[in-house]
Design a protein around this motif. Sequence first.
Motif, PDB file in Angstrom:
ATOM      1  N   THR A  21       0.827  -1.206   0.000  1.00  9.54           N
ATOM      2  CA  THR A  21       0.000   0.000   0.000  1.00  9.54           C
ATOM      3  C   THR A  21       0.863   1.260   0.000  1.00  9.54           C
ATOM      4  OG1 THR A  21      -1.701  -1.196   1.216  1.00  9.54           O
ATOM      5  CG2 THR A  21      -1.862   1.193   1.230  1.00  9.54           C
ATOM      6  N   THR A  23       3.935   1.554  -1.050  1.00  8.20           N
ATOM      7  CA  THR A  23       4.581   1.636  -2.367  1.00  8.20           C
ATOM      8  C   THR A  23       3.614   2.169  -3.410  1.00  8.20           C
ATOM      9  OG1 THR A  23       6.002  -0.221  -1.770  1.00  8.20           O
ATOM     10  CG2 THR A  23       5.846   0.320  -4.104  1.00  8.20           C
ATOM     11  N   ALA A  24       2.383   1.666  -3.417  1.00  8.50           N
ATOM     12  CA  ALA A  24       1.382   2.126  -4.386  1.00  8.50           C
ATOM     13  C   ALA A  24       1.078   3.606  -4.207  1.00  8.50           C
ATOM     14  CB  ALA A  24       0.108   1.301  -4.248  1.00  8.50           C
ATOM     15  N   VAL A  25       0.986   4.064  -2.972  1.00  2.00           N
ATOM     16  CA  VAL A  25       0.714   5.485  -2.711  1.00  2.00           C
ATOM     17  C   VAL A  25       1.868   6.348  -3.195  1.00  2.00           C
ATOM     18  CG1 VAL A  25       0.443   7.201  -0.860  1.00  2.00           C
ATOM     19  CG2 VAL A  25      -0.900   5.088  -0.813  1.00  2.00           C
ATOM     20  N   VAL A  27       4.079   5.620  -5.558  1.00  2.00           N
ATOM     21  CA  VAL A  27       4.100   5.600  -7.028  1.00  2.00           C
ATOM     22  C   VAL A  27       2.990   6.487  -7.571  1.00  2.00           C
ATOM     23  CG1 VAL A  27       3.681   4.134  -9.060  1.00  2.00           C
ATOM     24  CG2 VAL A  27       5.225   3.359  -7.260  1.00  2.00           C
ATOM     25  N   ALA A  28       1.789   6.401  -7.001  1.00  2.00           N
ATOM     26  CA  ALA A  28       0.658   7.207  -7.472  1.00  2.00           C
ATOM     27  C   ALA A  28       0.898   8.697  -7.246  1.00  2.00           C
ATOM     28  CB  ALA A  28      -0.623   6.771  -6.771  1.00  2.00           C
ATOM     29  N   ALA A  29       1.620   9.050  -6.193  1.00  2.00           N
ATOM     30  CA  ALA A  29       1.896  10.453  -5.903  1.00  2.00           C
ATOM     31  C   ALA A  29       3.092  10.974  -6.689  1.00  2.00           C
ATOM     32  CB  ALA A  29       2.138  10.623  -4.400  1.00  2.00           C
ATOM     33  N   GLY A  30       3.724  10.111  -7.452  1.00  2.00           N
ATOM     34  CA  GLY A  30       4.866  10.544  -8.258  1.00  2.00           C
ATOM     35  C   GLY A  30       6.159  10.567  -7.482  1.00  2.00           C
ATOM     36  N   LYS A  33       9.483   6.966 -10.229  1.00  2.00           N
ATOM     37  CA  LYS A  33       8.907   6.515 -11.487  1.00  2.00           C
ATOM     38  C   LYS A  33       8.789   4.991 -11.501  1.00  2.00           C
ATOM     39  CE  LYS A  33      10.731  10.414 -13.958  1.00  2.00           C
ATOM     40  NZ  LYS A  33       9.727  11.174 -14.547  1.00  2.00           N
ATOM     41  N   THR A  34       7.794   4.513 -12.228  1.00  2.00           N
ATOM     42  CA  THR A  34       7.568   3.069 -12.322  1.00  2.00           C
ATOM     43  C   THR A  34       8.710   2.379 -13.051  1.00  2.00           C
ATOM     44  OG1 THR A  34       6.215   3.418 -14.290  1.00  2.00           O
ATOM     45  CG2 THR A  34       5.061   3.224 -12.188  1.00  2.00           C
TER      46      THR A  34
END
Length: 187
Positions: A21, A23-25, A27-30, A33-34
Amino acid sequence: MMKMLDRLLLFLYSLVIGAATVTAVIVAAGGFKTVWLKEVVDDITGGYRVAQATVLIVAVLLFLISLRFFVVSLSRGGNNAPSINQRTEHGDIQISVETVENLVLKAASRSRGVKDLRARVRVGEAGLHITIRAFVDGEGSIPTLSEEMQRTVSEQIEETTGIPVADVSVFIANLTQAPTTFKSRVE
């Protein structure tokens, strides 16, 4: 043993889900980079094919743990009240600890001079261990009152439930204050 295993699984499951979770937050917040995340995973796993297999194994494990928690959550929906179980020639008898505590309060309240009772019942190898906390009015002998209460409770519980009483402990917490009456004075 299963309880400890379930707790360990829940702990590990929480850590993995929490890390995923966070990590996902990020990545989503920038936060990063993926592409960088993919490179890190490739470096750790040694290649894309290993990463796919790893992701698949982790996903299956998380699914199995989730399934286990789902089954545990449904199976524990029954009666969890602590009870005393007895086996007779006619079948099983279950008496809740709360019922025994209420019987203790009822028996102890028959003693003269006792107020504000609380009871706690524990089940032991030798029988029931009963603790009574009481306030008394202080009009009579506290040792005599306590012994009478112990005898009454022990006899009543053994007669009513058929369960042996190992001991009855009485704790006199305090004296109750008699209500003071004031006479009005008219002048």
